[in-house]
Every structure is written in C-alpha cells, then in structure tokens.
Design an enzyme around this catalytic site. Sequence first.
Site, mmCIF file in Angstrom:
data_model
loop_
_atom_site.group_PDB
_atom_site.id
_atom_site.type_symbol
_atom_site.label_atom_id
_atom_site.label_comp_id
_atom_site.label_asym_id
_atom_site.label_seq_id
_atom_site.Cartn_x
_atom_site.Cartn_y
_atom_site.Cartn_z
ATOM 1 N N GLU A 209 0.634 -1.158 -0.013
ATOM 2 C CA GLU A 209 -0.058 -0.081 -0.050
ATOM 3 C C GLU A 209 0.946 1.189 0.034
ATOM 4 O OE1 GLU A 209 -2.945 0.344 3.244
ATOM 5 O OE2 GLU A 209 -3.742 2.224 2.570
ATOM 6 N N LYS A 251 -2.358 -1.836 -3.293
ATOM 7 C CA LYS A 251 -3.457 -1.007 -2.782
ATOM 8 C C LYS A 251 -3.230 0.282 -2.818
ATOM 9 C CE LYS A 251 -6.237 -0.179 1.551
ATOM 10 N NZ LYS A 251 -6.850 -0.919 2.724
HETATM 11 P P1 13P Z 1 -9.428 4.194 3.984
HETATM 12 O O1 13P Z 1 -10.245 3.689 2.999
HETATM 13 O O2 13P Z 1 -9.928 4.850 5.073
HETATM 14 O O3 13P Z 1 -8.334 5.172 3.330
HETATM 15 O O4 13P Z 1 -8.448 3.145 4.641
HETATM 16 C C1 13P Z 1 -8.004 2.048 4.025
HETATM 17 C C2 13P Z 1 -6.777 1.607 4.777
HETATM 18 O O5 13P Z 1 -6.707 0.394 4.947
HETATM 19 C C3 13P Z 1 -5.929 2.624 5.027
HETATM 20 O O6 13P Z 1 -4.576 1.916 5.114
#
Ligand code: 13P
Length: 369
Positions: A209, A251
């Site tokens: 991510e 992500k």
């Molecule tokens: P949000 O969808 O609130 O951005 O959170 C996703 C997430 O896991 C951030 O690490």
Amino acid sequence: MLVKQSWWKKSQQINYASRASIDSTIKRPFTLNLKTLNDTARAMVAPGKGILAADESTATIKKRFDKIGIENTWAHRRAYRDLLFTTPGFEQYTSGVILYEETLFDKALDETPIAKLLASKGVIPGIKVDMGAKPLAGGAPEETVTEGLDGLRERLEKYKAAGARFAKWRAVITIGEDAPTDYAIHVNAHALGRYAALCQEADIVPIVEPEVLMDGDNDIDTCEEVTDLVLAAVFGELYAQRVALEGIILKPNMVIAGAQCNNQNDVEEVAERTLRVLRRHVPSAVPGIAFLSGGQSDILATAHLDAMNKAGNLPWGLTFSYGRALQAAAQKAWSGKNVEAGKAAHLHRARMNGLAALGKWDTSLEKSA
Ligand code: 13P
C-alpha cells in the site's frame, strides 16, 4: 547508424545485468510457495468481492469513535468489530478483512476466536503489520517513513499461526510545498519491498500500500505525477527484492485532486487517469488491485470503482479495500446502541461496492436504499 550501435551496446549491458540477477533469484534460500500465494491473492479479488479494512490502530479508531461520542475502550472496539463481522450476508461481498493485532487475537461476543469466525464464513483474515508512519529524519517537515521491519519475520509466524493469510503495510506519501522528496519515495518503497519479501517467505500475501495522500490542495495533475513516480519506485523495489508479483495485491490511491482543491474532476476523469497510471506500472502478473478510499465520500469511492470496472478489459482484478468508505455509515448508524442499524448500513455499503467491483453499480441503487 552510430546511434543504433551505441543503443545496441547499452541494451547488451542491460541484458547481462538482468541475467545475473535472475541467476541469483534462483538461489533463493527458501522455497517460495507461489501457488498458495497466488491462490490467496486471487481469492482476495474474486469477482464482486473486496476487502474490508477494519485494521484501525487504537489511536485511529479513537478518532472514528470521537465522531459518534463513543469512548475508546477495548469493550467498545470489540462490540463494534463484532457488529461488522456478524453482519448477515456481508461475506457475499467481502473476500477478506484486515484486522489490527488486538482483534486478530480477540474473540467475538459469542467467544469464537475472530479469525475462526471469519474463516467459517469464507472470509480470509488478514493483519496490519506496520507500526505506523513516523517522521522522516531529514525529509520535508510533513514526510514520514513507515516503521515495523525489525522483528517482522517473527511476528509473521505468530500471525500465521493465529490464522492470518495476508498482511498490510501502508506507506504514506504527502504532497506539499517541498514534498514528496525522492528520498521519502525511495525509503518508503524500499521498506515496502522488504516487508513484501518477508511476507512471501512466510506464505502470507502482502498487500502493498503506497498511499499518496488525497487531502491537500493539489490538483489532479500533481496527484497523477506523484502517483506515477511512487508506483515506478515501488515496482522497482519489488523486483530488486525478488518479490513474486503473482503473490501480491496492490493497494493504491486513486488519481484524484486533493480534498482542499477547488477544482474537483468528474468521475470519468478520475477513473481514466487512475487506470492510465496503473496500466503504466502494474504488470499483468499482479492478480489484483484493491483501492483505499482515502477520505472520499462513500458514494464517490463506489462511483469511481464502478466507472473503472465499467471501462473493462483490465489485466488485473480491480476492487475495494476501503476503511472509511465502508464503515463511516455503519459507525454513525450504530452510535454505540443500535446494532441492527449498524449492520444494515454495513451490508448496504458492502453490497454497493461489491456491485462496483463488477461495474454493475448505479446511483439509483443508493436512492432505493
Ligand atoms: P481508507 O479507505 O479509510 O483510506 O482506509 C484504507 C486503509 O486501510 C488505509 O490503510
């Protein structure tokens, strides 16, 4: 002719270099269980399903509970997460749940271990393994680097024994006056590579991510440029650190103007630019991409995902891994008292996003609800 010749020489050098690294890849000191990793990753992006990010740290869930006037105690966190995971039918739209460590080792209100409860519904348990974004020494003032690599190999074994089959590590890239620096992009991409390699060693699928924050006043062009740089760096590190792309989920943020920017673009523009950047950087070996919502409204997060899936012809599964956009309505409806209303709101958003993951959502479905 001369130009051609020098290009040829250069390309030979590149070929030798990459052959050398392929050779050393074969000498990996452990056997990568690519089939297990790939099966899990594909299940995480199964058609019409996405991931519930319920892995807020104790400090982050406090911010969510403050909004609905709930005290941030273990009992309230447990009751709230029990509500999410016992919502009847949510498993039709939910492939996996990212848990915070406290919840992975916790029990549901009926005393069933949470990981067991999820697995019994066919929902894959996952775990947030990073230790948060900390100020980056020598970076621009708002820049951070995500910590948590020390001891990660041992923690992964513990999480796997508790039932986790995938993990999440969030790197945060800020757009600001002097940010992002190449330095911040590089150290965060490097840490994502190290984390991902350690996860795969443990047969755990890493959710990679790299989040370019969407809450500044920058326009969409800047977000596109930064996302482009960040994804280039991240995939470079994944390659250098011998991460098998068949066994990861990406992500990312969407390509979108910052929340404080006066010029907000329409849904089609966000969808088109996001796909453009992803196509440039994400090889088709990657089984799936699951977006974060990043502070978008519930409906916009759904509409953007839907528009991208309607575009079709994508080389990867494209779904959601939302935190706020899946949970905000449920938290408000629950407000510490009304469990049934909280479950109904959760199921509705899960269903809407499940449809968006198929490109079959429509605003009229929101109104009828
Ligand atoms: P949000 O969808 O609130 O951005 O959170 C996703 C997430 O896991 C951030 O690490």
